[in-house]
Design a protein around this motif. Structure first.
Motif, PDB file in Angstrom:
ATOM      1  N   LYS A  48       0.795  -1.202  -0.279  1.00 40.99           N
ATOM      2  CA  LYS A  48      -0.102   0.024   0.028  1.00 40.99           C
ATOM      3  C   LYS A  48       0.761   1.242   0.012  1.00 40.99           C
ATOM      4  CE  LYS A  48      -4.324  -1.778   1.874  1.00 40.99           C
ATOM      5  NZ  LYS A  48      -3.756  -3.083   1.831  1.00 40.99           N
ATOM      6  N   ILE A  49       0.744   2.273  -0.717  1.00 34.71           N
ATOM      7  CA  ILE A  49       1.212   3.533  -1.039  1.00 34.71           C
ATOM      8  C   ILE A  49       0.426   4.386  -0.746  1.00 34.71           C
ATOM      9  CG2 ILE A  49       2.788   4.861  -2.573  1.00 34.71           C
ATOM     10  CD1 ILE A  49       3.333   2.357  -4.324  1.00 34.71           C
ATOM     11  N   TYR A  50       0.912   5.532   0.067  1.00 37.19           N
ATOM     12  CA  TYR A  50       0.119   6.813   0.751  1.00 37.19           C
ATOM     13  C   TYR A  50       0.705   7.904   0.202  1.00 37.19           C
ATOM     14  CZ  TYR A  50      -2.214   3.203   3.617  1.00 37.19           C
ATOM     15  OH  TYR A  50      -3.152   2.223   4.050  1.00 37.19           O
ATOM     16  N   SER A  51       0.157   9.030  -0.200  1.00 39.44           N
ATOM     17  CA  SER A  51       0.688  10.348  -0.283  1.00 39.44           C
ATOM     18  C   SER A  51      -0.331  11.462   0.132  1.00 39.44           C
ATOM     19  CB  SER A  51       1.382  10.288  -1.856  1.00 39.44           C
ATOM     20  OG  SER A  51       0.032  10.398  -2.541  1.00 39.44           O
ATOM     21  N   SER A  52       0.199  12.669  -0.120  1.00 38.34           N
ATOM     22  CA  SER A  52      -0.652  13.547   0.326  1.00 38.34           C
ATOM     23  C   SER A  52      -1.420  14.171  -0.981  1.00 38.34           C
ATOM     24  CB  SER A  52       0.119  14.942   0.784  1.00 38.34           C
ATOM     25  OG  SER A  52       0.898  15.343  -0.272  1.00 38.34           O
ATOM     26  N   ASP A  53      -2.266  15.139  -1.164  1.00 37.20           N
ATOM     27  CA  ASP A  53      -3.095  15.259  -1.952  1.00 37.20           C
ATOM     28  C   ASP A  53      -2.424  16.217  -3.298  1.00 37.20           C
ATOM     29  OD1 ASP A  53      -5.437  14.276  -0.938  1.00 37.20           O
ATOM     30  OD2 ASP A  53      -5.817  16.335  -0.204  1.00 37.20           O
ATOM     31  N   GLU A  54      -1.111  16.413  -3.224  1.00 35.45           N
ATOM     32  CA  GLU A  54      -0.334  17.237  -4.134  1.00 35.45           C
ATOM     33  C   GLU A  54       0.079  16.338  -5.420  1.00 35.45           C
ATOM     34  OE1 GLU A  54       2.256  20.509  -3.132  1.00 35.45           O
ATOM     35  OE2 GLU A  54       2.170  19.867  -1.085  1.00 35.45           O
ATOM     36  N   GLY A  55      -0.095  16.625  -6.571  1.00 31.33           N
ATOM     37  CA  GLY A  55       0.013  15.774  -7.483  1.00 31.33           C
ATOM     38  C   GLY A  55       1.571  15.545  -7.710  1.00 31.33           C
ATOM     39  N   ARG A  56       2.264  16.284  -7.368  1.00 32.43           N
ATOM     40  CA  ARG A  56       3.969  16.308  -7.520  1.00 32.43           C
ATOM     41  C   ARG A  56       4.277  15.133  -6.356  1.00 32.43           C
ATOM     42  NH1 ARG A  56       6.142  22.116  -4.799  1.00 32.43           N
ATOM     43  NH2 ARG A  56       4.838  22.039  -3.078  1.00 32.43           N
ATOM     44  N   ARG A 384       4.733  -7.642   4.060  1.00 31.18           N
ATOM     45  CA  ARG A 384       3.983  -6.490   4.015  1.00 31.18           C
ATOM     46  C   ARG A 384       5.064  -5.113   3.533  1.00 31.18           C
ATOM     47  NH1 ARG A 384      -1.303  -5.563   7.052  1.00 31.18           N
ATOM     48  NH2 ARG A 384      -2.122  -7.478   7.634  1.00 31.18           N
ATOM     49  N   THR A 385       4.162  -4.320   2.944  1.00 31.35           N
ATOM     50  CA  THR A 385       5.216  -3.220   2.519  1.00 31.35           C
ATOM     51  C   THR A 385       4.333  -1.925   2.535  1.00 31.35           C
ATOM     52  OG1 THR A 385       6.666  -4.289   1.090  1.00 31.35           O
ATOM     53  CG2 THR A 385       6.497  -1.824   0.641  1.00 31.35           C
ATOM     54  N   ARG A 386       4.507  -0.774   3.513  1.00 35.12           N
ATOM     55  CA  ARG A 386       3.796   0.153   3.257  1.00 35.12           C
ATOM     56  C   ARG A 386       4.705   1.467   3.145  1.00 35.12           C
ATOM     57  NH1 ARG A 386       0.735  -2.746   3.246  1.00 35.12           N
ATOM     58  NH2 ARG A 386      -1.291  -3.449   4.647  1.00 35.12           N
ATOM     59  N   LEU A 387       4.407   2.420   2.064  1.00 36.71           N
ATOM     60  CA  LEU A 387       5.277   3.485   1.614  1.00 36.71           C
ATOM     61  C   LEU A 387       4.336   4.728   1.926  1.00 36.71           C
ATOM     62  CD1 LEU A 387       6.632   1.902  -1.839  1.00 36.71           C
ATOM     63  CD2 LEU A 387       7.475   1.942   0.622  1.00 36.71           C
ATOM     64  N   TYR A 388       5.261   5.684   2.424  1.00 40.07           N
ATOM     65  CA  TYR A 388       4.274   6.880   2.741  1.00 40.07           C
ATOM     66  C   TYR A 388       5.455   8.029   2.169  1.00 40.07           C
ATOM     67  CZ  TYR A 388       2.022   4.144   6.351  1.00 40.07           C
ATOM     68  OH  TYR A 388       1.150   3.141   6.962  1.00 40.07           O
ATOM     69  N   PHE A 389       4.868   8.853   1.306  1.00 42.11           N
ATOM     70  CA  PHE A 389       5.391   9.885   0.848  1.00 42.11           C
ATOM     71  C   PHE A 389       4.923  11.287   1.012  1.00 42.11           C
ATOM     72  CE2 PHE A 389       6.252   6.602  -2.142  1.00 42.11           C
ATOM     73  CZ  PHE A 389       7.542   6.849  -2.782  1.00 42.11           C
ATOM     74  N   THR A 390       5.808  11.993   1.923  1.00 42.42           N
ATOM     75  CA  THR A 390       5.407  13.182   2.543  1.00 42.42           C
ATOM     76  C   THR A 390       6.197  14.354   2.318  1.00 42.42           C
ATOM     77  OG1 THR A 390       4.775  13.938   4.700  1.00 42.42           O
ATOM     78  CG2 THR A 390       6.514  12.257   4.493  1.00 42.42           C
ATOM     79  N   SER A 391       6.076  15.480   3.140  1.00 40.64           N
ATOM     80  CA  SER A 391       6.900  16.538   3.035  1.00 40.64           C
ATOM     81  C   SER A 391       8.215  16.486   3.904  1.00 40.64           C
ATOM     82  CB  SER A 391       6.054  17.737   3.411  1.00 40.64           C
ATOM     83  OG  SER A 391       5.748  17.653   4.420  1.00 40.64           O
ATOM     84  N   GLU A 392       9.090  17.423   3.826  1.00 41.83           N
ATOM     85  CA  GLU A 392      10.260  17.640   4.596  1.00 41.83           C
ATOM     86  C   GLU A 392       9.860  17.662   5.900  1.00 41.83           C
ATOM     87  OE1 GLU A 392      14.423  19.821   4.868  1.00 41.83           O
ATOM     88  OE2 GLU A 392      13.117  20.399   3.232  1.00 41.83           O
TER      89      GLU A 392
END
Length: 552
Positions: A48-56, A384-392
């Motif tokens: 499962k991969i999670y990110s914020s709402d920003e397209g970039r 299981r793999t969990r990826l979270y893409f977020t800000s600095e």
């Protein structure tokens, strides 16, 4: 794994993300042959991969997933099918805005007063207020403003020359309009634009000039005679971007501007998230509260699943052979449900929310490999793999909680990060693109299920592509900087159990019962809640309804 995105995805950023995905697959999941890809294709890899709402941010996540799973094709289908959005967990600083403003004000006072930052203990330099600030920070700020004006003036000349050239160009000789969307989707460097003396990527001279002019205007208020140190990170990012992608423009003073901006940014950025370790822990626990809670939930689910499988396997091994042949699918399902219910009683409360969470887990694991029809040697193996893409900001907050959690009054004993790793993280001033923190859980099947040493946690940290572009070689090849490999935050002889990690992080994490339940909108009822009542009130306010209620 928690990763930092790096703004609009360029051709170099896309290559870096895809390459890191491949490296992560081969290093984190070592095995014979295809390894993780084999597990993923046989329903033994829960991703499962999670990110914020920003397209970039989502594009960076899709590029990483493409390299991780060795996928082909454009990024948009990968984004739609694999990346989930969660802005409340991975975006926003409202919860700690007051504390961060206090830290910035205190940081400005330290710079203006020219007070030398002297740590109380030379072995722990990070404990001092404003640790990491350069000694001549106040003298570097005027030089920074001068260099910004110098670079801005040169970009203005280039912008004016481009306007004059386009004005003299006839309609037949005019260049086709530049497609920014096409430029963002490219995987290779735009050699034609560079050969024509234009900025690399999707940026033109006019936009480039506007970017530098805004920095020149914001960094220093001439009327008040005051520097805005919150713009130093933007100056550093802008100078590094042009130094990597636009060196062919040969802007005089850009290299010195990068050096000065980096010296200031290395001291300002870490202290914006807390002026000292106690303050960093307070801010970090507020910003990353939900992310920490989600990480604990992921680790608990992984542990409970491993315990359930081990107990079921032990029950089957201990049962007589003639009873095993009579075991039906319904019996297996009921045994699994009983074991899962027992596991939930051991790990959490008996509330209805926890039971609902167990039902959600059943829905998640619906598509699992059936051992009866599996043509693999280890059908019970599952990762299981969990990826979270977020800000600095979330990366700073998370690493601050991990290394300073033992400073809380309610906790005692050693911290999660070793003393040597504390020195390494403190000396790592820059958290660049693809900075990542990895939490790996291992299961020791040689010990009892109720032993705390059954599950071990490994903490890894990488500062991403934090490479000085002045030192990178070769710089002109494809504008791609290498990503530093992750290093361990623990001693080689240490043994961090999941129980200790949970006890140290739990005070700063959002409780599992506070997470909102996952709901799926159904038709118009999900998109427009209480729409019937709203329409009824609007109808009553309509003018012709007044006449209907009057007596004739």
């Amino acid at each position: 794994m928690v990763l930092k995105y790096g703004g609009v995805l360029t051709h170099a950023g896309r290559k870096q993300a895809e390459e890191l995905g491949r490296v992560f697959r081969n290093s984190m999941y070592p095995g014979e042959g295809t390894g993780l890809l084999r597990l993923h294709s046989t329903y033994r890899h829960d991703l499962k991969i999670y990110s914020s709402d920003e397209g970039r941010v989502q594009m960076s996540a899709a590029a990483f997933a493409k390299g991780l799973l060795d996928l082909e094709g454009p990024l948009t289908p990968i984004l739609v099918s694999l990346v989930s959005k969660d802005s409340s967990m991975l975006d926003g600083l409202d919860t700690a805005s007051i504390e961060m403003e206090e830290a910035k004000a205190r940081l400005y006072d330290i710079i203006v007063s020219e007070k030398q930052v002297i740590p109380l203990n030379s072995e722990t330099p990070w404990m001092a207020d404003g640790a990491g600030l350069p000694l001549d920070a106040l003298h570097l700020l005027p030089r920074l403003v001068e260099l910004i004006k110098k670079v801005t003036a040169q970009v203005k000349v280039l912008c004016k020359a481009e306007e004059d050239r386009l004005a003299d160009t006839t309609l037949d000789e005019a260049l086709p309009p530049y497609d920014q969307a096409t430029a963002l989707g490219k995987t290779n460097m735009d050699v034609d634009r560079i050969a024509a003396g234009l900025p690399c990527g999707s940026e033109g001279f006019l936009l480039m000039f506007a970017r530098w002019k805004k920095l020149e205007r914001d960094i220093y208020n001439e009327r008040k005679g005051r520097f805005d140190i919150t713009k130093i990170p933007d100056v550093y990012d802008s100078s590094k971007y042009d130094l990597v992608h636009n060196t062919h423009l040969k802007l005089d003073g850009l290299g010195e501007l990068y050096t000065v901006a980096k010296a200031l940014a290395d001291g300002v950025i870490p202290n914006e998230y807390g002026i000292n370790p106690v303050h960093k822990l307070k801010i970090g626990s507020k910003i990353a509260r939900k992310l920490l809670g989600k990480i604990l939930i992921d680790l608990r689910n992984t542990r409970e699943e491993a315990i359930n499988i081990a107990e079921l396997k032990n029950a089957q091994d201990s049962a007589p052979a003639h009873k095993l042949t009579k075991l039906t699918d319904d019996d297996t399902k009921s045994a699994k449900s009983r074991i899962k219910l027992d596991g939930s009683r051991r790990s959490s409360s008996n509330s209805e929310k926890s039971l609902d969470a167990e039902e959600d887990d059943d829905k998640e694991t619906r598509y699992r490999l059936d051992p009866k029809y599996a043509n693999v040697r280890t059908p019970e193996r599952h990762v299981r793999t969990r990826l979270y893409f977020t800000s600095e900001s979330h990366i700073h907050s998370l690493i601050n909680v991990l290394r300073y959690c033992n400073l809380d009054e309610s906790l005692q004993g050693e911290g999660l990060v070793s003393n040597g790793a504390l020195h390494k993280v403190f000396e790592t001033k820059e958290l660049d693109y693809l900075t990542h923190i990895v939490l790996r859980m291992y299961e020791n099947t040689g010990v009892a299920l109720d032993d705390s040493r059954r599950f071990r946690i490994e903490l890894l940290f990488s500062c991403g592509a934090a490479v000085n572009p002045l030192d990178a070689s070769p710089r002109q090849q494809d504008h791609t900087l290498p990503v530093f490999p992750p290093v361990s935050l623990q001693e080689d002889s240490s043994y961090l159990t999941f129980h200790k990690l949970e006890s140290m992080i739990q005070p700063f994490a959002m409780p599992a019962e506070d997470f909102p339940p996952a709901t799926t909108p159904q038709g118009f009822a999900g998109l427009f809640p209480k729409s019937g009542g709203v329409l009824e009130r609007l109808a009553n306010l309509w003018p012709f309804n007044k006449h209907l209620n009057q007596k004739v």
